[in-house]
Design a protein around this motif. Sequence first.
Motif, PDB file in Angstrom:
ATOM      1  N   ASP A 156      16.743  -7.517  -6.638  1.00 19.02           N
ATOM      2  CA  ASP A 156      17.403  -6.213  -6.655  1.00 19.02           C
ATOM      3  C   ASP A 156      17.698  -5.834  -8.102  1.00 19.02           C
ATOM      4  O   ASP A 156      18.590  -6.398  -8.738  1.00 19.02           O
ATOM      5  CB  ASP A 156      18.696  -6.257  -5.836  1.00 19.02           C
ATOM      6  N   LEU A 157      16.941  -4.880  -8.627  1.00 25.61           N
ATOM      7  CA  LEU A 157      17.129  -4.364  -9.988  1.00 25.61           C
ATOM      8  C   LEU A 157      17.504  -2.887  -9.944  1.00 25.61           C
ATOM      9  O   LEU A 157      17.345  -2.161 -10.927  1.00 25.61           O
ATOM     10  CB  LEU A 157      15.845  -4.553 -10.799  1.00 25.61           C
ATOM     11  N   SER A 158      18.016  -2.421  -8.835  1.00 27.09           N
ATOM     12  CA  SER A 158      18.295  -1.001  -8.625  1.00 27.09           C
ATOM     13  C   SER A 158      19.459  -0.512  -9.478  1.00 27.09           C
ATOM     14  O   SER A 158      20.254  -1.296  -9.986  1.00 27.09           O
ATOM     15  CB  SER A 158      18.591  -0.742  -7.150  1.00 27.09           C
ATOM     16  N   SER A 159      19.528   0.812  -9.612  1.00 29.16           N
ATOM     17  CA  SER A 159      20.632   1.490 -10.301  1.00 29.16           C
ATOM     18  C   SER A 159      20.830   0.986 -11.720  1.00 29.16           C
ATOM     19  O   SER A 159      21.922   0.605 -12.130  1.00 29.16           O
ATOM     20  CB  SER A 159      21.939   1.341  -9.495  1.00 29.16           C
ATOM     21  N   ASN A 160      19.733   0.980 -12.459  1.00 26.23           N
ATOM     22  CA  ASN A 160      19.768   0.694 -13.884  1.00 26.23           C
ATOM     23  C   ASN A 160      18.980   1.788 -14.602  1.00 26.23           C
ATOM     24  O   ASN A 160      18.802   2.883 -14.060  1.00 26.23           O
ATOM     25  CB  ASN A 160      19.191  -0.690 -14.170  1.00 26.23           C
ATOM     26  N   ASN A 161      18.514   1.478 -15.808  1.00 22.91           N
ATOM     27  CA  ASN A 161      17.707   2.432 -16.562  1.00 22.91           C
ATOM     28  C   ASN A 161      16.374   1.819 -16.967  1.00 22.91           C
ATOM     29  O   ASN A 161      15.855   2.094 -18.051  1.00 22.91           O
ATOM     30  CB  ASN A 161      18.456   2.914 -17.803  1.00 22.91           C
ATOM     31  N   PHE A 162      15.827   0.981 -16.088  1.00 24.29           N
ATOM     32  CA  PHE A 162      14.510   0.415 -16.368  1.00 24.29           C
ATOM     33  C   PHE A 162      13.477   1.537 -16.396  1.00 24.29           C
ATOM     34  O   PHE A 162      13.545   2.483 -15.615  1.00 24.29           O
ATOM     35  CB  PHE A 162      14.142  -0.622 -15.308  1.00 24.29           C
ATOM     36  N   SER A 163      12.513   1.412 -17.294  1.00 29.02           N
ATOM     37  CA  SER A 163      11.486   2.435 -17.445  1.00 29.02           C
ATOM     38  C   SER A 163      10.115   1.781 -17.488  1.00 29.02           C
ATOM     39  O   SER A 163       9.982   0.557 -17.467  1.00 29.02           O
ATOM     40  CB  SER A 163      11.744   3.257 -18.707  1.00 29.02           C
ATOM     41  N   GLY A 164       9.095   2.632 -17.573  1.00 25.20           N
ATOM     42  CA  GLY A 164       7.738   2.118 -17.602  1.00 25.20           C
ATOM     43  C   GLY A 164       7.217   1.803 -16.207  1.00 25.20           C
ATOM     44  O   GLY A 164       7.908   1.981 -15.205  1.00 25.20           O
ATOM     45  N   PRO A 165       5.989   1.310 -16.110  1.00 25.43           N
ATOM     46  CA  PRO A 165       5.385   1.023 -14.799  1.00 25.43           C
ATOM     47  C   PRO A 165       5.883  -0.304 -14.214  1.00 25.43           C
ATOM     48  O   PRO A 165       6.508  -1.101 -14.903  1.00 25.43           O
ATOM     49  CB  PRO A 165       3.894   0.951 -15.123  1.00 25.43           C
ATOM     50  N   LEU A 173       4.777 -12.440  -6.353  1.00 26.49           N
ATOM     51  CA  LEU A 173       6.008 -12.926  -5.712  1.00 26.49           C
ATOM     52  C   LEU A 173       5.748 -13.073  -4.217  1.00 26.49           C
ATOM     53  O   LEU A 173       6.216 -12.294  -3.392  1.00 26.49           O
ATOM     54  CB  LEU A 173       7.163 -11.964  -5.989  1.00 26.49           C
ATOM     55  N   GLY A 174       4.983 -14.086  -3.875  1.00 22.87           N
ATOM     56  CA  GLY A 174       4.505 -14.235  -2.501  1.00 22.87           C
ATOM     57  C   GLY A 174       5.591 -14.443  -1.462  1.00 22.87           C
ATOM     58  O   GLY A 174       5.387 -14.162  -0.278  1.00 22.87           O
ATOM     59  N   LYS A 175       6.761 -14.947  -1.872  1.00 23.80           N
ATOM     60  CA  LYS A 175       7.842 -15.206  -0.921  1.00 23.80           C
ATOM     61  C   LYS A 175       8.835 -14.045  -0.803  1.00 23.80           C
ATOM     62  O   LYS A 175       9.776 -14.116  -0.011  1.00 23.80           O
ATOM     63  CB  LYS A 175       8.607 -16.462  -1.323  1.00 23.80           C
ATOM     64  N   LEU A 176       8.629 -13.004  -1.591  1.00 25.76           N
ATOM     65  CA  LEU A 176       9.609 -11.921  -1.670  1.00 25.76           C
ATOM     66  C   LEU A 176       9.746 -11.200  -0.325  1.00 25.76           C
ATOM     67  O   LEU A 176       8.756 -10.814   0.297  1.00 25.76           O
ATOM     68  CB  LEU A 176       9.194 -10.921  -2.747  1.00 25.76           C
ATOM     69  N   GLN A 177      10.995 -11.004   0.089  1.00 25.01           N
ATOM     70  CA  GLN A 177      11.293 -10.290   1.329  1.00 25.01           C
ATOM     71  C   GLN A 177      11.986  -8.948   1.070  1.00 25.01           C
ATOM     72  O   GLN A 177      11.866  -8.030   1.880  1.00 25.01           O
ATOM     73  CB  GLN A 177      12.182 -11.158   2.232  1.00 25.01           C
ATOM     74  N   THR A 178      12.714  -8.840  -0.042  1.00 26.48           N
ATOM     75  CA  THR A 178      13.413  -7.602  -0.381  1.00 26.48           C
ATOM     76  C   THR A 178      13.120  -7.246  -1.826  1.00 26.48           C
ATOM     77  O   THR A 178      13.337  -8.058  -2.728  1.00 26.48           O
ATOM     78  CB  THR A 178      14.936  -7.740  -0.192  1.00 26.48           C
ATOM     79  N   LEU A 179      12.630  -6.015  -2.052  1.00 27.17           N
ATOM     80  CA  LEU A 179      12.383  -5.514  -3.401  1.00 27.17           C
ATOM     81  C   LEU A 179      13.090  -4.178  -3.536  1.00 27.17           C
ATOM     82  O   LEU A 179      12.718  -3.190  -2.899  1.00 27.17           O
ATOM     83  CB  LEU A 179      10.888  -5.344  -3.651  1.00 27.17           C
ATOM     84  N   ASP A 180      14.134  -4.143  -4.365  1.00 30.86           N
ATOM     85  CA  ASP A 180      14.932  -2.936  -4.587  1.00 30.86           C
ATOM     86  C   ASP A 180      14.807  -2.525  -6.054  1.00 30.86           C
ATOM     87  O   ASP A 180      15.310  -3.219  -6.946  1.00 30.86           O
ATOM     88  CB  ASP A 180      16.410  -3.193  -4.257  1.00 30.86           C
ATOM     89  N   LEU A 181      14.152  -1.387  -6.264  1.00 34.69           N
ATOM     90  CA  LEU A 181      14.001  -0.843  -7.617  1.00 34.69           C
ATOM     91  C   LEU A 181      14.480   0.602  -7.690  1.00 34.69           C
ATOM     92  O   LEU A 181      14.176   1.318  -8.648  1.00 34.69           O
ATOM     93  CB  LEU A 181      12.525  -0.905  -8.052  1.00 34.69           C
ATOM     94  N   TYR A 182      15.230   1.054  -6.708  1.00 34.61           N
ATOM     95  CA  TYR A 182      15.618   2.463  -6.648  1.00 34.61           C
ATOM     96  C   TYR A 182      16.614   2.828  -7.749  1.00 34.61           C
ATOM     97  O   TYR A 182      17.252   1.988  -8.353  1.00 34.61           O
ATOM     98  CB  TYR A 182      16.178   2.813  -5.273  1.00 34.61           C
ATOM     99  N   TYR A 183      16.739   4.149  -7.997  1.00 35.94           N
ATOM    100  CA  TYR A 183      17.622   4.710  -9.020  1.00 35.94           C
ATOM    101  C   TYR A 183      17.360   4.106 -10.395  1.00 35.94           C
ATOM    102  O   TYR A 183      18.236   3.551 -11.043  1.00 35.94           O
ATOM    103  CB  TYR A 183      19.099   4.514  -8.647  1.00 35.94           C
ATOM    104  N   ASN A 184      16.096   4.191 -10.857  1.00 37.58           N
ATOM    105  CA  ASN A 184      15.737   3.817 -12.206  1.00 37.58           C
ATOM    106  C   ASN A 184      14.933   4.951 -12.829  1.00 37.58           C
ATOM    107  O   ASN A 184      14.929   6.079 -12.321  1.00 37.58           O
ATOM    108  CB  ASN A 184      14.954   2.502 -12.206  1.00 37.58           C
ATOM    109  N   LEU A 185      14.255   4.668 -13.915  1.00 37.09           N
ATOM    110  CA  LEU A 185      13.446   5.670 -14.606  1.00 37.09           C
ATOM    111  C   LEU A 185      11.990   5.217 -14.672  1.00 37.09           C
ATOM    112  O   LEU A 185      11.303   5.413 -15.669  1.00 37.09           O
ATOM    113  CB  LEU A 185      13.994   5.902 -16.022  1.00 37.09           C
ATOM    114  N   LEU A 186      11.510   4.614 -13.599  1.00 37.68           N
ATOM    115  CA  LEU A 186      10.184   4.029 -13.582  1.00 37.68           C
ATOM    116  C   LEU A 186       9.109   5.105 -13.603  1.00 37.68           C
ATOM    117  O   LEU A 186       9.245   6.167 -12.982  1.00 37.68           O
ATOM    118  CB  LEU A 186      10.011   3.147 -12.347  1.00 37.68           C
TER     119      LEU A 186
END
Length: 996
Positions: A156-165, A173-186
Motif C-alpha cells: 500500500d503506497l497510496s495517498s502520497n506524491n509518487f510520480s512516473g510510471p 510480485l507473484g504472491k501479491l494479493q493487494t496493490l494500492d497505488l491510489y491518490y498519487n501522481l503516477l
Amino acid sequence: MERPFRVPFSELSTSYLSLFLFLLLLTTNEAAEHSIPDLVYLMAIKENLTDPYQKLHNWNSSSSPCTFNGVKCDKSSTHVMELDLGSFSLEGSFPTAVCNLQNITFLSLANNSIMGEVPKDLTNCGNLSYLNLSQNLLIGALPDFISELSSLEVLDLSSNNFSGPIPLDFARLGKLQTLDLYYNLLGGNIPSFLGNLTNLVHLRLTQNPFDSGVIPPEIGNMIKLQQIWLRQCNLTGEIPDSFGGLSELQKLDVSQNNLTGLWPGWTSNLVKLTSLQMYTNRLGGGIPADIGKMSSLEMLDVSGNMLTGSLPDSLGNLGKLTSLHLMNNQLTGAIPASLENLTMLRDLSLFKNSLHGEIPQKLGRNTQLEIFDLSENQLSGPLPSHLCNGGKLSSLHVFSNTLNGSVSEYGNCTTLVRLRLSKNQFSGEVPKDLWGFPGLELVELSSNRFEGSIPTDIRNAKSLSKLAIDDNEFSGELPVEIGMASSLSSFNASNNNFSGRLPDIFDRLHQIEILDLSRNSLSGAIFPSIGSVWTLALINLKANHFSGEIPTQIGNLQSLTYLDLSENHLTNKVPASLGNLHLIFFNVSSNQLSGLVPSGLIKYKRAFLENPKLCGDGFADIKPCTSKRGYLKIVVLTGCFFTASVVLVVGLWCFYKRRSKLHPRVINKSTIDFCPSKVVSFRKLVFHEHEIVNSLSEANVIGTGGAGKVYKIILGNGETVAVKRLPGSTKTGDSEFDSGFKAEIETLGVIRHKNIVKLWGGISLSDSNLLIYEYMSNGSIGNMLHDQKPCSLDWPTRYMIALDSAQGLAYLHYDCNPPIIHCDIKSNNILLDEELHARVADFGLAKILRKCNKGYETVFAVAGSYGYIAPEVSYSPKVTAKNDVYSFGVVLLELVTSRRPVDPSYGEGANIVKWVNRMLEKENGLEEILDHQISEIYKDSVLAVLRIALDCTNSLPFNRPNMRHVIWMLQSANPNGKTRTLTTEPIGNEPDTIHL
C-alpha cells in the motif's frame, strides 16, 4: 521553523556504534543476548524520527523491545516480527534501519509525515509480507527495488506524491494479493504486465493522472480479483471483454474516465459482483440484459455517461441491489416493472434521462426506500402510493415530468425532508398533515393543479426553509401560523387564488429572503413590520388588491434588490425612504399614488406609470410638478445663482481635475471588470469618487491584513461602507485590475447569499484598487473571540455563527456554477453584522472550479493563512473543496476553545489541531480544551461541534466531510433543544454529482 537535523543510522560512526552497544550490554540484563541487535536498530529508528506526541515514549534502552509501542515479537525467539507505527504522527525521512530487523514481516508507517524518497536499498527487507507506507508525504518514482521483496502479499503506497510510471519490477510480485497505488501522481499507462499478478485480489489505482489509454485486457488474467478501482485514471475505449473471466469480482469502479462503451458480453460471468461504478464516463452503449446475471450485485452506478437505449427487465433479478444510479444519461423507454422485485433497494436515482411511460405502481411496496429521484424525464401517470411503506423515505423528487393524480397517500410520510413535485399535472388537495412534517426542509409544488388552502398545521414545520406553491389553484386566507415556520427563507405562492389580508407574520420570519405573493386576491394594508425583516431581498406583491400607504419602513431593507407593488390600490405618497434602497427592479405602476416622486427614485424612469395623481420632474411618463411660470422663476433664480458662483465652481473644477471627476459614479456593469454572465449581486450605489478616495486616511482604518488596509467610510448620503485598499498593478491589455482585485470582483460579482458579504463595487486607481463592501458593524469572529477579554459570545451565538458560515461556504461549493473554493477561510474572514449574523468575506484568493468534460477540474495553487492551511497543501499542488473544509474545522475549534489557531503554548511546530488532538489523549484534557466561559448546560452541543471540527481537520482529505454533510451534522447539534431526527445523511460528495 526548520526541523532539527537528524543523523541517519547509516552514517553513524563505528566508534559511536561500538560505544552504544557497549553501554547497552552493561545496562540491559533483561534482554536476551540474541535480541540486543533488534533493540539497537529500534533505537536508531527512534533517533531518525521526530515524535511530537511522544508515541514512542517507552522506547528506551533499558527495556525489552517486545514491550515497545507498535512492536510485536515472536513469542519463542523474542525477535521483532511486526512494526506498526501507523497514525503515530511521526515526522522525518524513511528510517533505513528498519530493514536491519532481519525477521520483520509486517511494516506499517501509514498516516504519518514521512517525507522525501524511499531509499533505493531495502534488500534486507526481503521477508516482508506486508508493507504500508500510505498517507505520507513521499515523493519521487515508485521504488524499483520492489522485486527484491518477493514475499509481499500487501503493498500500500497510496495517498502520497509518487510520480512516473509503474516500474516493470512490480510484475514479479507473484504472491501479491493487494496493490494500492491510489491518490498519487503516477503517469504513463496502466501497464499490461500487471496481468502477471494472478494472485491479486484488490487492485486500486484510483485518481492518478495516467496518460490517456485503454484498460489492459491482461487484467482479465487476474482471476482472483474481487475489487478493481480505476476511477479518474484517464481511461478511454471500452471495458475489455476479458473481464468476463473475473468470476470472483465484487466491486468495479471505472468512474470519471472517458470510456466509450460497455461490452455487452462480459457481464455474463460476474455472478459474484457486488458493486459496479461507472460514473461520469462517456459510455455510448446501453445496459446489457446480461447484467441481471450479477446476482450478488449490491450497487450499480453508471451515472453521468452517455448511455442510450432502454432499461433491461433483468435489473429486477438483482435481488441484493440497494443502490441503483443511472442518472445523467440518455436512457429511453419505460421503467421496468421488474424493479418492484428489488426488496433491498434504498436509493433509486434515474433523473435526467428521457424515460417515459408510467412509474410501476408497486414500486416501494416491499422495500425501505430512502431516496427516490426520477426528476427531469418524460414520465406520466400517477405517483406510486407505496413509496413510504418502509418508513424511511427522506427525498422524493419527481419534478419536470407529466405525472398526474393526487398525492393523498403521502400524508403519513413523516420522514420526508425534501419534497419536489413541481412542473407536473398533480391535482386535488395536499394532505393536511404533510404541511407540518417537523423534519421537512424543502417543499416544491409549483406548476401543478393543486387546490385547497394552507392549513394551520404549518406551524409545526420548524425546519421548513423553502416553500414554493406558485402556479396552482390554492385558495382561502394565508394563516398567521406561517409565521411559526421560523426557518422559512423563501415563500412563493404567486399565481393562486389566495384572498383576505396578508397576516402580520414578519416579526417571526427572521430568515426570510424571498416573498412572492403576486397575482392573487389579497387585500388590506401592507403591515409596516415588513420593514423589520433585514434579510428580505425580494418582495413581489404585484396584481393583488392591497390598499393604504406604502410602508416607509421598507426603506430600511438594505438587502432588498427587487420590489414590485404594481397593480394594486395603494394610495398617498411614494416614501422618500425607498430612495435609500439599492434596487435592481422597482415597480409601483397601476396604483392610486399621489404627490411628488422623491428625487432619489428618478433613476427608475418607468416605475410609476398609470398613477394619474403622481408628478415628478425629469420623468417622461408622468406629469411635472411645477407650472411654466414657476418653472421660469426657478430658471431666473438659478441663473443669478450661477453667475454669482461661476468663479468658485471653475476654481473647484481646476482643483479636482487631476484627482477625480465630480459627476456621480454608479458602480454597475459599465464601470467594473467582472464575469459578464451574472451581475445581480451588484447594487447600484451612487457616490462621488472623491468622497471615497479623500476618506482613505489613517483615522478611518478599521483593519489591516496581508492584502491591504480596510477603511470605514461614511458617504455623503449617510450610508456607511467598508473599503478595502489593494495594491495596484501595471496595465495589461485593457485590464487595470490586479489578480486579487479581479478575483474578488469576479467572485462576489456572480454570487449572492445571505451568508456571503455583499460587494457594492470597485474603483481602480493608478496606484491601488478599492473594493467597496457593505459595512459589518461587529467586525470578525476572530476579533470577538481573541481580542475581547472576556469574550462576549455565548454558545448559542457561536453555534449560529458556525451554522451561518457553513451555509455560506456550502453555497460556494455547491450552488455556484461553476463551484468556488474560497482558499482563505479563517475567523478574521467571517464577519458579523449588527445582529451577529455571520457572512463569509475576503475572496481575494478564491478559485473557481472550471467545468470540463470529466466533471469539475481542480485548480492548482497554494494559498491560505498560517494555521488554517490543510496539511496536503504542503505536498500537493491541487486545491480542492476539502481544503476549505479543513480551514472551517479550524474555525470551529476556535469557537469551541476561544484559542487562536497558532500559539506558542502549543509547542514547537504545533497548531490548534495538533494541540486539541494531544489534549484529548490526556485524562482530563477535554476540560482544558473547552472554553470555560461556555455554560455547562450547552456541553452536549459543544462536544458535538468539537467532533465535527475533528472530522473537518482530519489529515486525509477524503476522510473529511463535505460542507453539506457539515451542515447536516451542525443541525443535529442545535443547543436550543431543537435537534431534528435525521433520517439519512446528505447524498453526494462531488459538486457535479449532487442533484438539488
